[in-house]
Scaffold this motif. Structure first.
Motif, short mmCIF file in Angstrom:
data_model
loop_
_atom_site.label_atom_id
_atom_site.label_comp_id
_atom_site.label_asym_id
_atom_site.label_seq_id
_atom_site.Cartn_x
_atom_site.Cartn_y
_atom_site.Cartn_z
N SER A 73 60.17 -59.58 59.53
CA SER A 73 59.04 -58.79 59.03
C SER A 73 57.88 -58.79 60.03
CB SER A 73 58.56 -59.35 57.69
OG SER A 73 57.98 -60.63 57.86
N ASN A 74 56.99 -57.82 59.86
CA ASN A 74 55.81 -57.67 60.70
C ASN A 74 54.55 -57.97 59.90
OD1 ASN A 74 56.81 -56.21 63.37
ND2 ASN A 74 57.90 -55.28 61.64
N VAL A 75 53.53 -58.46 60.60
CA VAL A 75 52.22 -58.60 59.98
C VAL A 75 51.72 -57.22 59.57
CG1 VAL A 75 49.82 -59.29 60.36
CG2 VAL A 75 51.69 -60.66 61.33
N ALA A 76 51.24 -57.08 58.35
CA ALA A 76 50.71 -55.79 57.90
C ALA A 76 49.55 -55.38 58.79
CB ALA A 76 50.26 -55.89 56.45
N ALA A 77 49.58 -54.13 59.25
CA ALA A 77 48.57 -53.65 60.19
C ALA A 77 47.16 -53.66 59.60
CB ALA A 77 48.93 -52.25 60.66
N GLU A 78 47.06 -53.58 58.28
CA GLU A 78 45.76 -53.63 57.64
C GLU A 78 45.05 -54.96 57.90
OE1 GLU A 78 48.34 -50.87 55.10
OE2 GLU A 78 48.59 -52.66 56.35
N ARG A 79 45.83 -55.99 58.22
CA ARG A 79 45.25 -57.30 58.49
C ARG A 79 44.39 -57.30 59.75
NH1 ARG A 79 45.32 -61.45 54.60
NH2 ARG A 79 47.03 -60.98 53.18
N TYR A 80 44.67 -56.38 60.67
CA TYR A 80 43.84 -56.30 61.88
C TYR A 80 43.16 -54.93 62.02
CZ TYR A 80 48.52 -54.84 63.56
OH TYR A 80 49.76 -54.27 63.70
N GLY A 81 42.99 -54.26 60.88
CA GLY A 81 42.19 -53.05 60.85
C GLY A 81 42.82 -51.82 61.44
N ALA A 82 44.16 -51.78 61.49
CA ALA A 82 44.86 -50.62 62.04
C ALA A 82 45.50 -49.79 60.93
CB ALA A 82 45.94 -51.07 63.03
N ALA A 83 45.95 -48.60 61.28
CA ALA A 83 46.63 -47.75 60.31
C ALA A 83 47.91 -48.43 59.85
CB ALA A 83 46.95 -46.40 60.94
N PRO A 84 48.34 -48.19 58.60
CA PRO A 84 49.55 -48.84 58.10
C PRO A 84 50.76 -48.57 58.99
CG PRO A 84 48.36 -47.77 56.31
CD PRO A 84 47.68 -47.35 57.59
N LEU A 85 51.67 -49.54 59.05
CA LEU A 85 52.92 -49.36 59.78
C LEU A 85 53.79 -48.33 59.07
CD1 LEU A 85 53.58 -53.15 60.41
CD2 LEU A 85 52.93 -51.48 62.14
N PRO A 86 54.74 -47.72 59.79
CA PRO A 86 55.64 -46.75 59.15
C PRO A 86 56.36 -47.37 57.94
CG PRO A 86 55.89 -46.70 61.53
CD PRO A 86 55.01 -47.86 61.24
N ALA A 87 56.68 -46.52 56.98
CA ALA A 87 57.31 -47.01 55.74
C ALA A 87 58.63 -47.71 56.00
CB ALA A 87 57.51 -45.84 54.78
N ILE A 91 57.85 -55.40 56.13
CA ILE A 91 56.65 -56.23 56.04
C ILE A 91 56.87 -57.28 54.95
CG2 ILE A 91 55.07 -54.47 56.93
CD1 ILE A 91 54.27 -53.87 54.03
N ASP A 92 55.99 -58.25 54.91
CA ASP A 92 56.10 -59.34 53.94
C ASP A 92 54.69 -59.72 53.49
OD1 ASP A 92 56.60 -61.62 52.45
OD2 ASP A 92 57.94 -62.54 53.92
N PRO A 93 54.10 -58.93 52.60
CA PRO A 93 52.72 -59.21 52.18
C PRO A 93 52.55 -60.57 51.51
CG PRO A 93 53.73 -57.53 50.78
CD PRO A 93 54.64 -57.74 51.94
N ASN A 94 53.60 -61.10 50.92
CA ASN A 94 53.53 -62.42 50.30
C ASN A 94 53.34 -63.51 51.35
OD1 ASN A 94 54.24 -61.87 47.30
ND2 ASN A 94 55.78 -60.74 48.44
#
Length: 263
Positions: A73-87, A91-94
């Protein structure tokens, strides 16, 4: 005469959360368990990616080290203020919720830390850095991905590129006289902007940052973009990383137990 038993230091390892037979599950890949148990000589304690279950103070009072692993999984891009990653991106928000809450507290408490691949990227983001989502698409960059998935798993972790080690740092101490070593490479994301307060420990030949430490930390801290856990049996640097981490955890254990005696 009976001698008191020497207990192993306890190292918390944050799990990935995924679906297993339609159930939510928490797991850590065996390579990390092997490297921690056999080389670092510590007891791995798997921490679930379930934020509301984890009391930070209880965890810090119990552990002697903290490891953030690599992951599909990848770090959600929202965590560093970027546009969301492609669907289509995993990702692993948990895990994000657990890692990003625990890591600052762990570092502040003086707990030794080792971050690998995703864990390295999490460290960078915690310190205000950002990630490039597709390093291989950037001009002048190497393709750092693992390659053909049909190959035997062991071949995924073969050396792929050189690592140029910065002099005078923590990684330089572990590498001895070597200014460059070969490492494996299994990632498509990488550091875009370096987090404030992180020291560059090594770079790839294309200039991509591959290792960092925390400048202000008195304890052992190291984040690496490659996968030393899969090469502890044949890479001197990989073995040295886990040995040094284990030694730092033993020192933390001694200090933790002494503080309880004098409390």
């Amino acid at each position: 005469m009976n001698h008191p038993r020497a207990y192993r230091p306890v190292v918390a390892v944050v799990a990935d959360r995924f679906e297993h037979h339609k159930h939510a599950a928490h797991a850590v890949l065996d390579g990390y368990v092997h490297a921690l148990a056999q080389v670092a000589q510590v007891l791995p304690l798997i921490v679930p990616a379930h934020d509301e279950s984890i009391d930070t103070e209880t965890l810090i009072s119990t552990i002697d080290g903290f490891l953030l692993t690599g992951s599909p999984s990848n770090v959600a891009a929202e965590r560093y203020g970027a546009a969301p990653l492609p669907a289509s991106t995993t990702i692993d928000p948990n895990r994000d919720a657990v890692s990003f809450r625990l890591l600052p507290a762990i570092l502040e408490a003086g707990v030794p830390f080792l971050g690998i691949c995703r864990g390295f990227q999490e460290l960078n983001v915690v310190f205000g850095g950002s990630l490039e989502r597709a390093v291989h698409d950037q001009p002048g960059r190497l393709d750092h991905r693992e390659g053909d998935h049909d190959r035997p798993l062991s071949r995924w972790y073969e050396d792929r590129h050189a690592l140029h080690i910065a002099p005078g740092g923590r990684l330089a101490e572990l590498a001895g006289e070597a200014e460059a070593v070969m490492v494996n490479s299994l990632h498509h994301q990488g550091v875009e902007k370096l987090g404030a307060g992180l020291r560059v420990e090594a770079k790839a030949p294309d200039g991509l940052i591959e290792a960092v430490s925390v400048e202000s930390a008195a304890q052992f801290t190291l984040g690496v973009q490659w996968h030393p856990e899969m090469r502890v049996d044949d890479s001197p640097l990989a073995h040295a990383i886990f040995t040094a981490f284990g030694d730092a955890c033993r020192l933390r254990q001694q200090e933790r137990l002494q503080s309880r005696i004098h409390a």
